[in-house]
Design an enzyme around this catalytic site. Sequence first.
Site: not given
Ligand SMILES: *Cc1c(COP(=O)(O)O)cnc(C)c1O
Length: 339
Positions: A80, A183
């Site tokens: 990711r 992210k």
């Molecule tokens: C990090 C995040 C998530 C959750 O992702 P995980 O990998 O399950 O921790 C969901 N939505 C947003 C906007 C995020 O930044």
Amino acid sequence: MKEIDWKNLSFGYIKTDYNVRCYYRDGKWGALELCSEETINLHMAAVCLHYGQEAFEGLKAFRGKDGKIRIFRPEENAARLQSTCRGILMPELSTEKFVEAVKMVVKANERFIPPYGTGASLYIRPLLIGTSAQVGVHPSEDYLFVIFVTPVGPYFKGGFATNPYVITRDYDRSAPLGTGIYKVGGNYAASLKANKLAHDAGYSCEFYLDAKEKKYIDECGAANFFGIKNNTYVTPKSTSILPSVTNKSLMQLAEDMGLKVERRQIPEEELETFEEAGACGTAAVISPIERIDDPEKNKSYVFSKDGKPGPISTKLFKKLQGIQLGDEPDIHNWVTIID
Ligand SMILES: *Cc1c(COP(=O)(O)O)cnc(C)c1O
């Protein structure tokens, strides 16, 4: 070291012994460095400070009953982060290097991993920033990758329970063709105001519809949404939500349990038909949703009348948590063990 009260840890920051750093200079990544300094020496004109060239990740390490340390799906976070790097033009870090850095920082801070049975865990926070000094808007030449860890308490202090959410129509966290799938910190800056308003109004979190039509379900703040009905796990397909590792894992576990899994657009009205609903992410695994209010439409979609989480959400939660802690067999090879 002062004894840590594991059961009463919050989600704040607690200083640990080490972080791991890696510098990208002259077009290549250097070696991983173990560092005991908490601060970063940054040029005031660094690109990340002005134009948001910044990415982060979040994952956890757990101490099992057998004493072993388990890290949940670090390769997924590596992938990711690589996707985010492609999205905002940063150099990608290989999966091998990312996982090696994660193992290194966890091992170096082993004494901060909460004991089994406390509900607490070691939160791992990788971040990547553009560090070159420049005023023009273009990608940085140099980068810094850092991973730090901090012990965090159990998400559900009073046990696994439901929470209310509220649909926000006045704010969007990300555009349909924007950076919602990456992210990056910028998405969070965009969500702070809606998040504060939701909290002030007594909700656990704000709930976003798609930015273009305000018709379909997107995300719950910083967590993905899923609904359960007719033995089916339904989660939104959208170009503006972050692909959650937890959601991906829950989809697999739902399938393992014999549920059907659907990833598709979910119109707001369909909320009425779900028997259970939840928000999912690394922090809580699943945060079951009591109800979602849509104040402007004067509607309230209720998923739990007695405030208790539904049976399928509970089963999914226990299964995933069990795998993370080593209490359940890791049939999909999700866990990296450090011993
Ligand atoms: C990090 C995040 C998530 C959750 O992702 P995980 O990998 O399950 O921790 C969901 N939505 C947003 C906007 C995020 O930044």
